[in-house]
Design an enzyme around this catalytic site. Structure first.
Site, PDB file in Angstrom:
ATOM      1  N   ASP A 113      41.582  46.453  50.777  1.00 20.94           N
ATOM      2  CA  ASP A 113      42.567  45.439  51.155  1.00 20.94           C
ATOM      3  C   ASP A 113      43.580  45.937  52.180  1.00 20.94           C
ATOM      4  O   ASP A 113      44.365  45.157  52.701  1.00 20.94           O
ATOM      5  CB  ASP A 113      43.323  44.961  49.903  1.00 20.94           C
ATOM      6  CG  ASP A 113      42.409  44.173  48.988  1.00 20.94           C
ATOM      7  OD1 ASP A 113      41.594  43.401  49.509  1.00 20.94           O
ATOM      8  OD2 ASP A 113      42.496  44.346  47.761  1.00 20.94           O
TER       9      ASP A 113
ATOM     10  N   HIS B 159      42.816  52.806  43.389  1.00 16.14           N
ATOM     11  CA  HIS B 159      41.682  52.037  42.883  1.00 16.14           C
ATOM     12  C   HIS B 159      41.261  52.612  41.548  1.00 16.14           C
ATOM     13  O   HIS B 159      41.314  53.820  41.360  1.00 16.14           O
ATOM     14  CB  HIS B 159      40.496  52.095  43.868  1.00 16.14           C
ATOM     15  CG  HIS B 159      39.512  51.013  43.638  1.00 16.14           C
ATOM     16  ND1 HIS B 159      38.496  51.133  42.716  1.00 16.14           N
ATOM     17  CD2 HIS B 159      39.398  49.784  44.186  1.00 16.14           C
ATOM     18  CE1 HIS B 159      37.797  50.010  42.716  1.00 16.14           C
ATOM     19  NE2 HIS B 159      38.314  49.177  43.590  1.00 16.14           N
TER      20      HIS B 159
HETATM   21  N1  CMC Z   1      51.428  52.739  44.402  1.00 18.01           N
HETATM   22  C1  CMC Z   1      52.100  53.662  43.668  1.00 18.01           C
HETATM   23  N2  CMC Z   1      51.628  54.244  42.559  1.00 18.01           N
HETATM   24  C2  CMC Z   1      50.400  53.896  42.160  1.00 18.01           C
HETATM   25  C3  CMC Z   1      49.613  52.958  42.865  1.00 18.01           C
HETATM   26  C4  CMC Z   1      50.167  52.371  44.019  1.00 18.01           C
HETATM   27  N3  CMC Z   1      49.486  51.470  44.728  1.00 18.01           N
HETATM   28  N4  CMC Z   1      48.429  52.789  42.232  1.00 18.01           N
HETATM   29  C5  CMC Z   1      48.443  53.608  41.166  1.00 18.01           C
HETATM   30  N5  CMC Z   1      49.644  54.272  41.122  1.00 18.01           N
HETATM   31  C6  CMC Z   1      50.024  55.313  40.147  1.00 18.01           C
HETATM   32  C7  CMC Z   1      50.411  54.711  38.810  1.00 18.01           C
HETATM   33  O1  CMC Z   1      51.808  54.439  38.762  1.00 18.01           O
HETATM   34  C8  CMC Z   1      49.982  55.799  37.865  1.00 18.01           C
HETATM   35  O2  CMC Z   1      50.933  56.838  37.929  1.00 18.01           O
HETATM   36  P1  CMC Z   1      51.270  57.727  36.607  1.00 18.01           P
HETATM   37  O3  CMC Z   1      49.969  58.416  36.259  1.00 18.01           O
HETATM   38  O4  CMC Z   1      52.343  58.641  37.022  1.00 18.01           O
HETATM   39  O5  CMC Z   1      51.706  56.719  35.562  1.00 18.01           O
HETATM   40  C9  CMC Z   1      48.703  56.353  38.489  1.00 18.01           C
HETATM   41  O6  CMC Z   1      48.863  56.093  39.894  1.00 18.01           O
HETATM   42  C10 CMC Z   1      47.425  55.684  38.002  1.00 18.01           C
HETATM   43  O7  CMC Z   1      47.568  54.273  38.147  1.00 18.01           O
HETATM   44  P2  CMC Z   1      46.985  53.195  37.144  1.00 18.01           P
HETATM   45  O8  CMC Z   1      47.759  51.925  37.272  1.00 18.01           O
HETATM   46  O9  CMC Z   1      46.839  53.799  35.793  1.00 18.01           O
HETATM   47  O10 CMC Z   1      45.532  53.024  37.750  1.00 18.01           O
HETATM   48  P3  CMC Z   1      44.559  51.811  37.510  1.00 18.01           P
HETATM   49  O11 CMC Z   1      43.210  52.344  37.717  1.00 18.01           O
HETATM   50  O12 CMC Z   1      44.845  51.127  36.221  1.00 18.01           O
HETATM   51  O13 CMC Z   1      44.968  50.773  38.671  1.00 18.01           O
HETATM   52  C11 CMC Z   1      45.034  49.583  40.707  1.00 18.01           C
HETATM   53  C12 CMC Z   1      44.251  50.585  39.844  1.00 18.01           C
HETATM   54  C13 CMC Z   1      44.153  49.152  41.890  1.00 18.01           C
HETATM   55  C14 CMC Z   1      45.369  48.329  39.892  1.00 18.01           C
HETATM   56  C15 CMC Z   1      46.323  50.265  41.208  1.00 18.01           C
HETATM   57  O14 CMC Z   1      46.020  51.410  41.980  1.00 18.01           O
HETATM   58  C16 CMC Z   1      47.202  49.315  42.018  1.00 18.01           C
HETATM   59  O15 CMC Z   1      47.998  48.560  41.431  1.00 18.01           O
HETATM   60  N6  CMC Z   1      47.099  49.319  43.395  1.00 18.01           N
HETATM   61  C17 CMC Z   1      47.820  48.385  44.207  1.00 18.01           C
HETATM   62  C18 CMC Z   1      47.107  47.044  44.212  1.00 18.01           C
HETATM   63  C19 CMC Z   1      45.860  47.056  45.052  1.00 18.01           C
HETATM   64  O16 CMC Z   1      45.849  47.531  46.175  1.00 18.01           O
HETATM   65  N7  CMC Z   1      44.783  46.461  44.501  1.00 18.01           N
HETATM   66  C20 CMC Z   1      43.522  46.304  45.211  1.00 18.01           C
HETATM   67  C21 CMC Z   1      42.398  47.047  44.575  1.00 18.01           C
HETATM   68  S1  CMC Z   1      40.979  47.116  45.674  1.00 18.01           S
HETATM   69  C22 CMC Z   1      40.385  45.498  45.756  1.00 18.01           C
HETATM   70  C23 CMC Z   1      39.690  45.096  44.531  1.00 18.01           C
HETATM   71  O17 CMC Z   1      38.675  45.720  44.180  1.00 18.01           O
HETATM   72  O18 CMC Z   1      40.114  44.108  43.928  1.00 18.01           O
END
Ligand code: CMC
Length: 432
Positions: A364, A306
């Protein structure tokens, strides 16, 4: 002026930036005059360090895993309140007393029915259409039906629009479902509670009554509370940005639903179930964990991570418990997807990659298993999120319109395209 000043030195000039302290959470530096005073913009793709507005509705401390609506912890609200009281809290700042509750619930109930013409619009969609595609259109189309609540400068019309949107969303959502399976639309039954009524419209038919289990209605109500608001997330920011131009609230909510649909946001609940089904067996989990860690593989563990929570999502904690209660109520002793989810969570919480990046289960992760057990198809999961979040969108939209400092949202950019040029290939000379 601010509570203190921050000093920024740029090109040898010292600029004073007012710092404001909120009631909780990080303080902010006011950079609104930065461009005027220095000629610089700030740059923050994805808003990692930017507070886009002032708000008194929802507070999150992502490090500690805290989520509060108007000061109340989410688990306390989920345990002791119902969704409509939560809507009252979000809209007006306080939980309703007994008289206010009677008034508010009755008002909401009077708006549950959708305009009869709406079904004809719905019938124009292909039966196989994704319900979210229909929701985007149907929510925005309410502005075509309710001309008497489009004046955003009239507080009474704003309130009426808020009631209409919150109350009609479950009706429209259930219509999407009924249409997709070829069953007649079921009208709302105003003797039922909010969540109960939604389940009734989903599962009753003109030939068969549907007796709503109080445990399932209660679980659905909790899910609605947990999803109701989440400060300035992507869809809420979309609603605010759309509304900042003076657009009507129905159109703004349509924009919010579009933003919610993405798999990184509300679309994740559908993606979690698809992922658990793809994993198929507990023994396949390590392969998927490895894929999630592989930077050359676009696969991510859905329902994990998140932007704000760097701790267990407090909503997921409540849902984990609710999930067990629902399966018990339905007599489901053996749900392979739950077994996979529990094991996946256990492994991920111990894995160095996830621990290092503070990737915990989010809201989720468990909601899809509950919906599946209730007999709700995966394509409806994000629609359910939209029903719940409508109260948050509307409360945030109303707060923005009532904020005297409100301006049209107009971000700037770091331009990296071609410099000025003529069609003959010559360069346009820069002027000072
Ligand atoms: N699986 C594997 N790696 C992950 C995941 C994941 N679900 N989420 C983040 N990472 C890694 C990402 O690859 C990155 O690694 P590195 O630093 O080595 O490049 C690091 O963790 C940080 O990730 P980010 O994409 O920079 O983080 P963000 O804050 O931009 O993204 C997120 C947050 C929710 C989009 C992401 O965690 C994600 O895609 N999760 C899966 C989708 C999901 O479950 N979304 C629902 C969110 S909760 C409901 C809502 O509020 O809408």
């Amino acid at each position: 002026m601010g509570d203190k000043m921050a000093t920024l030195t740029i090109d040898g000039n010292e600029l004073q930036l007012p710092v404001y302290n909120g009631s909780e959470g990080p303080s902010v530096m006011d950079i609104s005059s930065l461009y005027k005073d220095s000629g610089y913009f700030t740059y923050d793709p994805g808003f990692l360090s930017t507070a886009s507005c002032e708000s008194s509705i929802t507070f999150i401390d992502g490090e500690k895993g805290i989520l509060r609506y108007r000061g109340y912890d989410i688990d306390e609200l989920a345990e002791n309140c119902d969704y409509l009281s939560t809507c009252h809290l979000l809209l007006y700042g306080e939980l309703p007393d007994a008289a206010q509750k009677e008034w508010f619930d009755r008002k909401m109930t009077l708006h549950t029915m959708a305009h009869e013409q709406l079904q004809f619009m719905m019938r124009g969609f292909p039966r196989r259409a994704h319900p979210m595609a229909i929701m985007v259109g149907a929510a925005a189309s309410l502005s075509a039906f309710y001309h008497d609540s489009l004046d955003i400068n009239d507080p009474e019309q704003r309130e009426l629009a808020a009631f209409r949107m919150i109350a009609k969303m479950p009706t429209i959502a259930a219509m999407c479902y009924k249409y997709s399976i070829g069953q007649p639309f079921v009208y709302p039954d105003n003797d039922l509670g909010f969540a109960e009524n939604f389940l009734h419209m989903m599962f009753a038919t003109p030939c068969e009554k549907y007796k709503v289990s109080p445990i399932l209605a209660d679980a659905m109500d909790k899910i609605l509370i947990l999803h109701a608001d989440h400060e300035q997330n992507a869809s809420t920011s979309t609603v605010r940005l759309a509304g900042s131009s003076g657009a009507n609230p129905f159109a703004c909510v349509g924009a919010g639903i579009a933003s919610l649909w993405g798999p990184a946001h509300g679309g994740a609940n559908e993606a979690v179930i698809n992922m658990l089904e793809e994993i198929e067996n507990v023994k396949n989990i390590p392969e998927f964990i490895e894929r999630a860690k592989d930077k050359n593989d676009p696969f991510r563990l859905m329902g994990f991570g998140h932007r704000v929570y760097k701790n267990y999502d407090p909503r997921a904690k409540v849902l984990r418990q609710t999930c067990k209660q629902v399966l018990e109520e339905l007599g489901i002793k053996d749900e392979p997807l739950l077994d996979i989810a529990v094991e996946l969570e256990k492994i991920a919480l111990e894995d160095e990659y996830f621990v290092e990046r503070k990737l915990y289960p989010n809201v989720d992760f468990y909601s899809g298993i509950i919906y599946k057990a209730m007999g709700i198809p995966a394509s409806m999961y994000t629609v359910l999120f939209a029903i719940a979040r409508t109260s948050g969108w509307v409360a945030q939209w109303k707060e923005m319109i009532e904020d005297p400092k409100q301006k049209i949202g107009r971000p700037r950019q770091l331009f990296t395209g071609p410099e000025g040029r003529h069609l003959d290939g010559s360069v346009i000379r820069k002027t000072a």
